[in-house]
Design a protein around this motif. Structure first.
Motif, PDB file in Angstrom:
ATOM      1  N   THR A  64       0.846  -1.188   0.000  1.00 38.86           N
ATOM      2  CA  THR A  64       0.000   0.000   0.000  1.00 38.86           C
ATOM      3  C   THR A  64       0.881   1.237   0.000  1.00 38.86           C
ATOM      4  OG1 THR A  64      -1.567  -1.239   1.374  1.00 38.86           O
ATOM      5  CG2 THR A  64      -1.897   1.139   1.215  1.00 38.86           C
ATOM      6  N   LEU A  65       0.606   2.160  -0.904  1.00 37.05           N
ATOM      7  CA  LEU A  65       1.386   3.397  -0.987  1.00 37.05           C
ATOM      8  C   LEU A  65       1.018   4.342   0.148  1.00 37.05           C
ATOM      9  CD1 LEU A  65       1.049   4.103  -4.807  1.00 37.05           C
ATOM     10  CD2 LEU A  65       2.838   2.851  -3.617  1.00 37.05           C
ATOM     11  N   LEU A  66       2.006   5.071   0.641  1.00 38.09           N
ATOM     12  CA  LEU A  66       1.787   6.098   1.659  1.00 38.09           C
ATOM     13  C   LEU A  66       1.995   7.474   1.034  1.00 38.09           C
ATOM     14  CD1 LEU A  66       3.698   4.402   4.611  1.00 38.09           C
ATOM     15  CD2 LEU A  66       1.233   4.441   4.201  1.00 38.09           C
ATOM     16  N   PRO A  67       1.356   8.509   1.545  1.00 40.47           N
ATOM     17  CA  PRO A  67       1.468   9.851   0.954  1.00 40.47           C
ATOM     18  C   PRO A  67       2.903  10.378   0.881  1.00 40.47           C
ATOM     19  CG  PRO A  67      -0.305   9.793   2.578  1.00 40.47           C
ATOM     20  CD  PRO A  67       0.418   8.476   2.667  1.00 40.47           C
ATOM     21  N   ASN A  68       3.788   9.933   1.794  1.00 43.87           N
ATOM     22  CA  ASN A  68       5.164  10.439   1.811  1.00 43.87           C
ATOM     23  C   ASN A  68       6.092   9.715   0.841  1.00 43.87           C
ATOM     24  OD1 ASN A  68       5.510   7.975   3.072  1.00 43.87           O
ATOM     25  ND2 ASN A  68       6.278   8.822   5.005  1.00 43.87           N
ATOM     26  N   GLY A  69       5.547   8.790   0.030  1.00 47.45           N
ATOM     27  CA  GLY A  69       6.370   8.072  -0.941  1.00 47.45           C
ATOM     28  C   GLY A  69       6.887   6.738  -0.433  1.00 47.45           C
ATOM     29  N   SER A  85      -0.249 -12.426  10.438  1.00 44.88           N
ATOM     30  CA  SER A  85       0.005 -11.254   9.594  1.00 44.88           C
ATOM     31  C   SER A  85       0.995 -10.329  10.289  1.00 44.88           C
ATOM     32  CB  SER A  85      -1.294 -10.511   9.274  1.00 44.88           C
ATOM     33  OG  SER A  85      -1.788  -9.869  10.417  1.00 44.88           O
ATOM     34  N   LYS A  86       1.808  -9.683   9.450  1.00 48.90           N
ATOM     35  CA  LYS A  86       2.771  -8.693   9.938  1.00 48.90           C
ATOM     36  C   LYS A  86       2.763  -7.523   8.976  1.00 48.90           C
ATOM     37  CE  LYS A  86       6.101 -11.815  12.068  1.00 48.90           C
ATOM     38  NZ  LYS A  86       7.455 -12.305  12.057  1.00 48.90           N
ATOM     39  N   MET A  87       3.046  -6.344   9.503  1.00 50.47           N
ATOM     40  CA  MET A  87       3.156  -5.170   8.652  1.00 50.47           C
ATOM     41  C   MET A  87       4.592  -4.645   8.712  1.00 50.47           C
ATOM     42  SD  MET A  87       1.237  -1.492   8.447  1.00 50.47           S
ATOM     43  CE  MET A  87      -0.370  -2.185   8.356  1.00 50.47           C
ATOM     44  N   TYR A  88       5.094  -4.297   7.555  1.00 53.65           N
ATOM     45  CA  TYR A  88       6.433  -3.731   7.422  1.00 53.65           C
ATOM     46  C   TYR A  88       6.291  -2.381   6.740  1.00 53.65           C
ATOM     47  CZ  TYR A  88       7.591  -8.677   7.915  1.00 53.65           C
ATOM     48  OH  TYR A  88       7.673  -9.977   8.346  1.00 53.65           O
ATOM     49  N   GLN A  89       7.055  -1.400   7.216  1.00 52.71           N
ATOM     50  CA  GLN A  89       7.057  -0.101   6.551  1.00 52.71           C
ATOM     51  C   GLN A  89       8.343   0.019   5.751  1.00 52.71           C
ATOM     52  OE1 GLN A  89       6.993   3.582   8.866  1.00 52.71           O
ATOM     53  NE2 GLN A  89       5.665   4.433   7.281  1.00 52.71           N
ATOM     54  N   TYR A  90       8.197   0.049   4.439  1.00 53.94           N
ATOM     55  CA  TYR A  90       9.331   0.199   3.534  1.00 53.94           C
ATOM     56  C   TYR A  90       9.567   1.684   3.306  1.00 53.94           C
ATOM     57  CZ  TYR A  90       9.326  -4.762   2.238  1.00 53.94           C
ATOM     58  OH  TYR A  90       9.418  -6.128   2.232  1.00 53.94           O
ATOM     59  N   GLU A  91      10.756   2.128   3.652  1.00 53.51           N
ATOM     60  CA  GLU A  91      11.114   3.528   3.451  1.00 53.51           C
ATOM     61  C   GLU A  91      11.919   3.651   2.175  1.00 53.51           C
ATOM     62  OE1 GLU A  91      12.590   5.644   6.827  1.00 53.51           O
ATOM     63  OE2 GLU A  91      11.359   4.470   8.207  1.00 53.51           O
ATOM     64  N   LYS A  92      11.506   4.588   1.331  1.00 61.05           N
ATOM     65  CA  LYS A  92      12.203   4.788   0.067  1.00 61.05           C
ATOM     66  C   LYS A  92      13.605   5.321   0.333  1.00 61.05           C
ATOM     67  CE  LYS A  92      10.520   9.449  -0.688  1.00 61.05           C
ATOM     68  NZ  LYS A  92       9.880  10.373  -1.584  1.00 61.05           N
ATOM     69  N   THR A  93      14.488   5.045  -0.579  1.00 61.71           N
ATOM     70  CA  THR A  93      15.840   5.593  -0.535  1.00 61.71           C
ATOM     71  C   THR A  93      15.960   6.572  -1.700  1.00 61.71           C
ATOM     72  OG1 THR A  93      16.800   3.899  -1.981  1.00 61.71           O
ATOM     73  CG2 THR A  93      16.714   3.402   0.399  1.00 61.71           C
ATOM     74  N   SER A  94      17.143   7.078  -1.929  1.00 64.33           N
ATOM     75  CA  SER A  94      17.345   8.000  -3.054  1.00 64.33           C
ATOM     76  C   SER A  94      17.344   7.264  -4.391  1.00 64.33           C
ATOM     77  CB  SER A  94      18.661   8.765  -2.871  1.00 64.33           C
ATOM     78  OG  SER A  94      19.740   7.845  -2.835  1.00 64.33           O
ATOM     79  N   VAL A  95      17.355   5.919  -4.359  1.00 62.38           N
ATOM     80  CA  VAL A  95      17.362   5.118  -5.578  1.00 62.38           C
ATOM     81  C   VAL A  95      15.995   4.442  -5.737  1.00 62.38           C
ATOM     82  CG1 VAL A  95      18.473   3.191  -6.780  1.00 62.38           C
ATOM     83  CG2 VAL A  95      19.838   4.684  -5.294  1.00 62.38           C
ATOM     84  N   PRO A  96      15.234   4.781  -6.775  1.00 68.11           N
ATOM     85  CA  PRO A  96      13.934   4.125  -6.981  1.00 68.11           C
ATOM     86  C   PRO A  96      14.097   2.602  -7.094  1.00 68.11           C
ATOM     87  CG  PRO A  96      14.153   6.038  -8.418  1.00 68.11           C
ATOM     88  CD  PRO A  96      15.499   5.799  -7.795  1.00 68.11           C
ATOM     89  N   GLY A  97      13.256   1.871  -6.364  1.00 69.05           N
ATOM     90  CA  GLY A  97      13.334   0.411  -6.364  1.00 69.05           C
ATOM     91  C   GLY A  97      14.142  -0.149  -5.205  1.00 69.05           C
ATOM     92  N   GLN A  98      14.769   0.726  -4.429  1.00 73.07           N
ATOM     93  CA  GLN A  98      15.500   0.293  -3.233  1.00 73.07           C
ATOM     94  C   GLN A  98      14.830   0.911  -2.014  1.00 73.07           C
ATOM     95  OE1 GLN A  98      19.626   1.395  -3.891  1.00 73.07           O
ATOM     96  NE2 GLN A  98      20.066  -0.651  -4.657  1.00 73.07           N
ATOM     97  N   PHE A 102      12.810  -1.511   9.094  1.00 74.21           N
ATOM     98  CA  PHE A 102      13.322  -1.926  10.394  1.00 74.21           C
ATOM     99  C   PHE A 102      12.717  -3.273  10.756  1.00 74.21           C
ATOM    100  CE2 PHE A 102      13.257  -2.188  15.018  1.00 74.21           C
ATOM    101  CZ  PHE A 102      14.604  -1.990  15.272  1.00 74.21           C
ATOM    102  N   SER A 103      13.585  -4.242  11.010  1.00 70.63           N
ATOM    103  CA  SER A 103      13.143  -5.572  11.424  1.00 70.63           C
ATOM    104  C   SER A 103      13.113  -5.617  12.947  1.00 70.63           C
ATOM    105  CB  SER A 103      14.106  -6.639  10.889  1.00 70.63           C
ATOM    106  OG  SER A 103      13.848  -7.877  11.513  1.00 70.63           O
ATOM    107  N   SER A 104      11.913  -5.689  13.509  1.00 74.66           N
ATOM    108  CA  SER A 104      11.813  -5.789  14.969  1.00 74.66           C
ATOM    109  C   SER A 104      12.328  -7.153  15.439  1.00 74.66           C
ATOM    110  CB  SER A 104      10.379  -5.546  15.428  1.00 74.66           C
ATOM    111  OG  SER A 104       9.503  -6.452  14.797  1.00 74.66           O
TER     112      SER A 104
END
Length: 185
Positions: A64-69, A85-98, A102-104
């Protein structure tokens, strides 16, 4: 002794170079990547994972996309305790596709690279972390639970090119009722 140290250093450098050469999907588009994916292939060589290899089932996730990218990934996995079920927040980097997340479980940041995708059928994803030693996973995701043979072969060839043995490359069967009907499907 000195020869052994040089050999160990050379192996480590080669392993680091293999992963350094992995580039994300060209012109990666997160909006096209969002949606439902099934993890239908996995390459993982952690010694602690070996006893569980035969128990792994294909899992399902929704990006799911978030407003901050950034993006959230909700994953459902069939475990001995039921569908979890688990939720992970993927934070974008300066390189699209990377991305990083944070793994708890391991209390550390891990790297995610979408190596190759056509957005409508499959995605090859590399997860990399340094945790006592380097650990890498390669995953094959599909928009459906079964993919064409050429895509499975592409996944296996990529995993082998990353140094995985044939024994560490899995294409698990689908999970039954995970996620339960009505929760994400």
């Amino acid at each position: 002794m000195r020869t052994m140290v040089v050999a160990v250093v050379m192996v480590m450098l080669c392993a680091m170079m293999v992963h350094a050469d992995v580039k994300p999907q060209r012109d990666f588009n997160l909006q096209r990547f969002a949606g439902r994916w099934y993890r239908v292939g996995l390459a993982y060589d952690s010694p602690s994972f070996v006893p569980y290899r035969d128990k792994v089932k294909a899992s399902m996730g929704i990006i799911t996309l978030l407003p901050n990218g950034n993006a959230n990934l909700t994953m459902w996995d069939a475990t001995p305790l039921g569908c979890q079920s688990k939720m992970y927040q993927y934070e974008k980097t300066s390189v699209p596709g990377q991305f990083t997340y944070f793994s708890s479980r391991h209390n550390m940041v891990k790297d995610i690279t979408v190596v190759d995708t056509n957005y409508t059928e499959y995605a090859l994803v590399l997860k990399h972390k340094v945790f006592n030693r380097e650990y890498t996973q390669v995953a094959l995701y599909g928009r459906t639970q079964s993919l064409r043979t050429p895509l499975l072969q592409k996944f296996k060839a990529f995993a082998l090119s990353q140094g995985f043995s044939r024994e560490s490359i899995l294409t698990p069967p689908p999970a039954e009722n995970c996620p339960p009907s009505g929760s994400g499907r």
